[in-house]
Design a protein around this motif. Structure first.
Motif, PDB file in Angstrom:
ATOM      1  N   SER A   1       0.835  -1.193   0.000  1.00 49.60           N
ATOM      2  CA  SER A   1       0.000   0.000   0.000  1.00 49.60           C
ATOM      3  C   SER A   1       0.875   1.249   0.000  1.00 49.60           C
ATOM      4  N   GLU A   2       0.222   2.385  -0.167  1.00 46.00           N
ATOM      5  CA  GLU A   2       0.896   3.674  -0.146  1.00 46.00           C
ATOM      6  C   GLU A   2       1.759   3.782   1.118  1.00 46.00           C
ATOM      7  N   GLY A   3       2.962   4.287   0.968  1.00 51.83           N
ATOM      8  CA  GLY A   3       3.863   4.442   2.105  1.00 51.83           C
ATOM      9  C   GLY A   3       4.751   3.233   2.366  1.00 51.83           C
ATOM     10  N   GLN A   4       4.651   2.186   1.563  1.00 51.25           N
ATOM     11  CA  GLN A   4       5.463   0.989   1.782  1.00 51.25           C
ATOM     12  C   GLN A   4       6.574   0.842   0.739  1.00 51.25           C
ATOM     13  N   GLU A   5       7.027   1.965   0.191  1.00 49.79           N
ATOM     14  CA  GLU A   5       8.100   1.935  -0.809  1.00 49.79           C
ATOM     15  C   GLU A   5       9.392   1.358  -0.243  1.00 49.79           C
ATOM     16  N   ASP A   6       9.708   1.682   1.029  1.00 45.76           N
ATOM     17  CA  ASP A   6      10.929   1.142   1.633  1.00 45.76           C
ATOM     18  C   ASP A   6      10.897  -0.377   1.703  1.00 45.76           C
ATOM     19  N   ILE A   7       9.739  -0.942   1.946  1.00 43.72           N
ATOM     20  CA  ILE A   7       9.595  -2.400   1.974  1.00 43.72           C
ATOM     21  C   ILE A   7       9.854  -2.951   0.570  1.00 43.72           C
ATOM     22  N   ALA A   8       9.270  -2.314  -0.435  1.00 38.97           N
ATOM     23  CA  ALA A   8       9.487  -2.745  -1.822  1.00 38.97           C
ATOM     24  C   ALA A   8      10.968  -2.695  -2.174  1.00 38.97           C
ATOM     25  N   LYS A   9      11.638  -1.626  -1.777  1.00 39.05           N
ATOM     26  CA  LYS A   9      13.066  -1.480  -2.082  1.00 39.05           C
ATOM     27  C   LYS A   9      13.906  -2.506  -1.330  1.00 39.05           C
ATOM     28  N   ALA A  10      13.589  -2.758  -0.067  1.00 35.82           N
ATOM     29  CA  ALA A  10      14.350  -3.741   0.713  1.00 35.82           C
ATOM     30  C   ALA A  10      14.228  -5.133   0.098  1.00 35.82           C
ATOM     31  N   PHE A  11      13.002  -5.531  -0.238  1.00 36.15           N
ATOM     32  CA  PHE A  11      12.786  -6.873  -0.791  1.00 36.15           C
ATOM     33  C   PHE A  11      13.197  -6.950  -2.253  1.00 36.15           C
ATOM     34  N   GLY A  12      13.415  -5.796  -2.877  1.00 37.97           N
ATOM     35  CA  GLY A  12      13.906  -5.740  -4.247  1.00 37.97           C
ATOM     36  C   GLY A  12      15.418  -5.637  -4.327  1.00 37.97           C
ATOM     37  N   GLY A  13      16.105  -5.675  -3.177  1.00 40.19           N
ATOM     38  CA  GLY A  13      17.567  -5.660  -3.155  1.00 40.19           C
ATOM     39  C   GLY A  13      18.181  -4.278  -3.215  1.00 40.19           C
ATOM     40  N   GLN A  14      17.398  -3.223  -3.065  1.00 38.66           N
ATOM     41  CA  GLN A  14      17.923  -1.864  -3.172  1.00 38.66           C
ATOM     42  C   GLN A  14      18.345  -1.265  -1.841  1.00 38.66           C
ATOM     43  N   LYS A  15      18.201  -2.012  -0.759  1.00 39.28           N
ATOM     44  CA  LYS A  15      18.591  -1.510   0.562  1.00 39.28           C
ATOM     45  C   LYS A  15      19.825  -2.223   1.109  1.00 39.28           C
TER      46      LYS A  15
END
Length: 173
Positions: free
Chosen positions: A85-99
């Protein structure tokens, strides 16, 4: 038939051109997660998830075969698909290998809990589907897992779905 408009660009086929074209396809951002062998938590960001059938309720999740999670998507394995949902971009980035985090360390992003079947579920996701692998197909770089949906968890607070297109996050809803 009309001539090709001058605004249409042509190019060679192949992976780079294919990826460029696919960037135009907006998709809901999801995290596919499971508890792997030995209790290890695994998860990846995925936009290649779609409905397969309403009867029986099922979906398809396409996961890069190079990921550890793909090897855990074997017959009868249980997994979740959480629509962010909105505001969960950091989660998307972490699980996408960008963190810069991998494996269990990705789960420090967001609040997670376990279902009665030990499936990891994300608090605040628009919806989370608990699934059992009913079949899979390895093709090219990806494993397409057919998930028989065994439960659906809906958020009462999340109002907008996180989407990804043209290399950027946005929301709809």
């Amino acid at each position: 038939m009309a001539d090709t408009p001058s605004s249409v660009r042509h190019g060679a086929t192949g992976a780079p051109r294919f990826k460029l074209g696919m960037r135009c396809l907006a998709g809901s951002v999801t995290v596919v997660a499971l508890q792997g062998v030995g209790g290890t938590l695994l998860g990846v960001t995925a936009t290649a998830v779609c409905s397969l059938s309403a009867e029986p309720p099922s979906l398809i999740a396409c996961i890069n075969r190079g990921s550890l999670l793909a090897s855990g998507l074997f017959e009868d394995a249980r997994f979740s698909v959480s629509i962010l949902s909105e505001g969960q971009e950091d989660i998307a980035k972490a699980f996408g290998g960008q963190k810069g985090v991998a494996g269990r360390d990705r789960f420090v992003y967001g609040e997670w809990y376990r279902s009665e079947h030990d499936v990891p579920l994300l608090v605040g996701a628009r919806a989370s589907f608990e699934c059992r692998v009913a079949g899979f197909l390895d093709y090219g770089t990806h494993r397409a897992a057919i998930g028989l949906v065994t439960d659906v968890h809906m958020s009462e607070d999340a109002e907008r779905t996180l989407v990804f297109a043209d290399g950027r996050f946005g929301t709809v809803g």
